[in-house]
Write a protein that holds these residues in place. Sequence first.
Motif, PDB file in Angstrom:
ATOM      1  N   ASP A 112      -2.573  -5.825  12.428  1.00  0.00           N
ATOM      2  CA  ASP A 112      -2.328  -6.809  13.493  1.00  0.00           C
ATOM      3  C   ASP A 112      -2.217  -6.178  14.879  1.00  0.00           C
ATOM      4  N   GLY A 113      -2.479  -4.871  14.978  1.00  0.00           N
ATOM      5  CA  GLY A 113      -2.466  -4.178  16.264  1.00  0.00           C
ATOM      6  C   GLY A 113      -1.160  -3.483  16.593  1.00  0.00           C
ATOM      7  N   ARG A 114      -0.146  -3.667  15.776  1.00  0.00           N
ATOM      8  CA  ARG A 114       1.130  -2.996  16.027  1.00  0.00           C
ATOM      9  C   ARG A 114       1.028  -1.514  15.676  1.00  0.00           C
ATOM     10  N   THR A 115       1.871  -0.735  16.336  1.00  0.00           N
ATOM     11  CA  THR A 115       1.935   0.695  16.079  1.00  0.00           C
ATOM     12  C   THR A 115       3.390   1.095  15.905  1.00  0.00           C
ATOM     13  N   ALA A 116       3.665   1.920  14.907  1.00  0.00           N
ATOM     14  CA  ALA A 116       5.011   2.457  14.689  1.00  0.00           C
ATOM     15  C   ALA A 116       4.924   3.971  14.855  1.00  0.00           C
ATOM     16  N   LYS A 117       5.825   4.529  15.659  1.00  0.00           N
ATOM     17  CA  LYS A 117       5.761   5.962  15.963  1.00  0.00           C
ATOM     18  C   LYS A 117       7.168   6.541  15.959  1.00  0.00           C
ATOM     19  N   SER A 118       7.280   7.751  15.428  1.00  0.00           N
ATOM     20  CA  SER A 118       8.564   8.438  15.447  1.00  0.00           C
ATOM     21  C   SER A 118       8.352   9.935  15.603  1.00  0.00           C
ATOM     22  N   ARG A 119       9.220  10.542  16.408  1.00  0.00           N
ATOM     23  CA  ARG A 119       9.212  12.004  16.568  1.00  0.00           C
ATOM     24  C   ARG A 119      10.254  12.602  15.635  1.00  0.00           C
ATOM     25  N   PHE A 120      10.238  13.909  15.539  1.00  0.00           N
ATOM     26  CA  PHE A 120      11.221  14.682  14.779  1.00  0.00           C
ATOM     27  C   PHE A 120      11.211  14.337  13.288  1.00  0.00           C
ATOM     28  N   VAL A 121      10.029  14.100  12.718  1.00  0.00           N
ATOM     29  CA  VAL A 121       9.878  13.796  11.301  1.00  0.00           C
ATOM     30  C   VAL A 121       9.791  15.107  10.529  1.00  0.00           C
ATOM     31  N   ALA A 122      10.708  15.291   9.581  1.00  0.00           N
ATOM     32  CA  ALA A 122      10.706  16.504   8.757  1.00  0.00           C
ATOM     33  C   ALA A 122       9.491  16.485   7.843  1.00  0.00           C
ATOM     34  N   ASP A 123       8.849  17.626   7.690  1.00  0.00           N
ATOM     35  CA  ASP A 123       7.659  17.785   6.849  1.00  0.00           C
ATOM     36  C   ASP A 123       6.676  16.639   7.090  1.00  0.00           C
ATOM     37  N   VAL A 124       6.242  16.545   8.324  1.00  0.00           N
ATOM     38  CA  VAL A 124       5.429  15.419   8.784  1.00  0.00           C
ATOM     39  C   VAL A 124       4.097  15.324   8.038  1.00  0.00           C
ATOM     40  N   GLU A 125       3.534  16.445   7.637  1.00  0.00           N
ATOM     41  CA  GLU A 125       2.261  16.398   6.914  1.00  0.00           C
ATOM     42  C   GLU A 125       2.418  15.735   5.551  1.00  0.00           C
ATOM     43  N   GLN A 126       3.500  16.039   4.850  1.00  0.00           N
ATOM     44  CA  GLN A 126       3.752  15.430   3.552  1.00  0.00           C
ATOM     45  C   GLN A 126       3.959  13.914   3.697  1.00  0.00           C
ATOM     46  N   ALA A 127       4.695  13.499   4.716  1.00  0.00           N
ATOM     47  CA  ALA A 127       4.912  12.068   4.956  1.00  0.00           C
ATOM     48  C   ALA A 127       3.584  11.380   5.265  1.00  0.00           C
ATOM     49  N   HIS A 128       2.764  12.018   6.072  1.00  0.00           N
ATOM     50  CA  HIS A 128       1.428  11.487   6.400  1.00  0.00           C
ATOM     51  C   HIS A 128       0.597  11.309   5.134  1.00  0.00           C
ATOM     52  N   ASN A 129       0.566  12.340   4.291  1.00  0.00           N
ATOM     53  CA  ASN A 129      -0.244  12.284   3.076  1.00  0.00           C
ATOM     54  C   ASN A 129       0.232  11.176   2.134  1.00  0.00           C
ATOM     55  N   ARG A 130       1.539  10.989   2.036  1.00  0.00           N
ATOM     56  CA  ARG A 130       2.081   9.939   1.163  1.00  0.00           C
ATOM     57  C   ARG A 130       1.712   8.548   1.694  1.00  0.00           C
ATOM     58  N   LEU A 131       1.777   8.369   2.990  1.00  0.00           N
ATOM     59  CA  LEU A 131       1.397   7.076   3.567  1.00  0.00           C
ATOM     60  C   LEU A 131      -0.102   6.809   3.389  1.00  0.00           C
ATOM     61  N   ILE A 132      -0.910   7.845   3.486  1.00  0.00           N
ATOM     62  CA  ILE A 132      -2.354   7.696   3.238  1.00  0.00           C
ATOM     63  C   ILE A 132      -2.593   7.275   1.783  1.00  0.00           C
ATOM     64  N   GLU A 133      -1.870   7.892   0.845  1.00  0.00           N
ATOM     65  CA  GLU A 133      -1.994   7.506  -0.569  1.00  0.00           C
ATOM     66  C   GLU A 133      -1.648   6.038  -0.762  1.00  0.00           C
ATOM     67  N   LEU A 134      -0.550   5.600  -0.157  1.00  0.00           N
ATOM     68  CA  LEU A 134      -0.138   4.205  -0.287  1.00  0.00           C
ATOM     69  C   LEU A 134      -1.163   3.268   0.354  1.00  0.00           C
ATOM     70  N   MET A 135      -1.706   3.672   1.492  1.00  0.00           N
ATOM     71  CA  MET A 135      -2.710   2.860   2.172  1.00  0.00           C
ATOM     72  C   MET A 135      -3.942   2.697   1.275  1.00  0.00           C
ATOM     73  N   ARG A 136      -4.409   3.783   0.676  1.00  0.00           N
ATOM     74  CA  ARG A 136      -5.583   3.728  -0.206  1.00  0.00           C
ATOM     75  C   ARG A 136      -5.298   2.903  -1.458  1.00  0.00           C
ATOM     76  N   GLU A 137      -4.082   3.016  -1.964  1.00  0.00           N
ATOM     77  CA  GLU A 137      -3.690   2.249  -3.152  1.00  0.00           C
ATOM     78  C   GLU A 137      -3.768   0.744  -2.864  1.00  0.00           C
ATOM     79  N   TYR A 138      -3.290   0.336  -1.713  1.00  0.00           N
ATOM     80  CA  TYR A 138      -3.301  -1.084  -1.376  1.00  0.00           C
ATOM     81  C   TYR A 138      -4.692  -1.563  -0.979  1.00  0.00           C
ATOM     82  N   VAL A 139      -5.535  -0.701  -0.433  1.00  0.00           N
ATOM     83  CA  VAL A 139      -6.930  -1.073  -0.158  1.00  0.00           C
ATOM     84  C   VAL A 139      -7.669  -1.285  -1.482  1.00  0.00           C
ATOM     85  N   ALA A 140      -7.409  -0.426  -2.464  1.00  0.00           N
ATOM     86  CA  ALA A 140      -8.055  -0.553  -3.776  1.00  0.00           C
ATOM     87  C   ALA A 140      -7.603  -1.833  -4.474  1.00  0.00           C
ATOM     88  N   LYS A 141      -6.350  -2.208  -4.316  1.00  0.00           N
ATOM     89  CA  LYS A 141      -5.852  -3.455  -4.927  1.00  0.00           C
ATOM     90  C   LYS A 141      -6.502  -4.686  -4.305  1.00  0.00           C
TER      91      LYS A 141
END
Length: 143
Positions: A112-141
């Motif tokens: 819908d055009g919204r953006t959520a952003k946060s700084r100071f995220v611990a292990d930001v790459e791992q969080a990114h990868n997990r969100l990508i997995e969830l995004m792909r899971e819901y696209v496949a559904k």
Amino acid sequence: MEEVIAERSKGAFALYICMSILCLILMGTGVILWDRGGVYYLVMGGVCLAFFGVVLVLVLRTPQKIAVRVDEDLYFCGQQYKLRDIVRVEYRNAQRRSSHYPWGTLEVFFADGRTAKSRFVADVEQAHNRLIELMREYVAKGE
């Protein structure tokens, strides 16, 4: 079922506390050396302390649990979003010259055009990868 995807970095907090303490030491040196040009130490310590103080407040204002998955919802910094609405996820590690820190900025874009952003995220790459997995899971559904 609650899954914590991203948390606030403890390393960022520790770094900026240490830098603030060093600024206080620099200011103390300025007071001790007042007769021999210590005013420069005092001023520089004060300016740096103000900067690190502001950054420390930003770190402390970041929620402890930044991204939490509850069933089909994503709570990002206290705001509720649907996981199926995630379109894109980006991250950037915090860096200084040639050093890269394990924390960074996480940005999530929604359909819908919204953006959520946060700084100071611990292990930001791992969080990114997990969100990508969830995004792909819901696209496949959805297909």
